[in-house]
Write a protein that holds these residues in place. Sequence first.
Motif, PDB file in Angstrom:
ATOM      1  N   ASP A 117       0.811  -1.211   0.000  1.00 22.40           N
ATOM      2  CA  ASP A 117       0.000   0.000   0.000  1.00 22.40           C
ATOM      3  C   ASP A 117       0.848   1.267   0.000  1.00 22.40           C
ATOM      4  O   ASP A 117       0.507   2.240  -0.684  1.00 22.40           O
ATOM      5  CB  ASP A 117      -0.952   0.018   1.202  1.00 22.40           C
ATOM      6  N   ALA A 157      -5.039   3.350  -0.989  1.00 21.35           N
ATOM      7  CA  ALA A 157      -3.842   2.807  -0.363  1.00 21.35           C
ATOM      8  C   ALA A 157      -3.351   3.716   0.753  1.00 21.35           C
ATOM      9  O   ALA A 157      -2.946   3.240   1.825  1.00 21.35           O
ATOM     10  CB  ALA A 157      -2.745   2.617  -1.411  1.00 21.35           C
ATOM     11  N   ARG A 160      -5.458   3.167   3.786  1.00 15.78           N
ATOM     12  CA  ARG A 160      -5.167   1.911   4.482  1.00 15.78           C
ATOM     13  C   ARG A 160      -3.891   2.005   5.312  1.00 15.78           C
ATOM     14  O   ARG A 160      -3.825   1.469   6.427  1.00 15.78           O
ATOM     15  CB  ARG A 160      -5.075   0.761   3.473  1.00 15.78           C
TER      16      ARG A 160
END
Length: 214
Positions: A117, A157, A160
């Motif tokens: 990520d 991403a 996250r």
Amino acid sequence: MASDDSFHRPTRFAPHKFDAIVGGADPAQLSRMAHDTASALLARVREDPDPAVVARLVSYTDEHGIDAIAELWSHAAAKSLPGALWRVYLLRTLIRQDPQGVSLGYQRGAEVSHTIDQVVAGAPAPAGPDEVRELADRILQGVFTGDFAVALDRAAAFCRVVAAGFASIADDADASDSVHPDRPGELTRRALRLTQLADELHACARLWRRDALD
């Protein structure tokens, strides 16, 4: 960073404010307006991505506030074009409101996350407040000038990584701290909200690639 309530719904509008937009239109009309404005804006700018216009769009909420965007798109379905645009603008606003806290969350997340990520997000290492602000601008710029799905995936991403960081910091926090007894819970809620935001942005990216994001 804003409280959990403000993260979930940054602005509450009285009914008369929506009535004023289109003369008291019903929800279906408001939804159609959200979709039409999002489609028209994106198509026009991507057809002729004048750098000055893109720069104004990226910084639009700095001058006009997030309320102006919220009136148009915040009530659109999460998996829709206006919903996707709203979430990218919201993410940028949240970063700019607390770049220090977000950068700390990102740095911790990059340390504890065992995914790609942080590579997808594209933030430098280390990512301080200035770097996360710049990344937010680059992601939003990519919405208008680059691969739209890639921009959404980068935003997802980033969410996250920060969510993983907030969750880790919450685990380390002392719940019995008399000065900030609610901090672990606040960080956990922020992590959950960011995870939800990431899932929605990623879903929008998949739909866009299938030409199914309306």
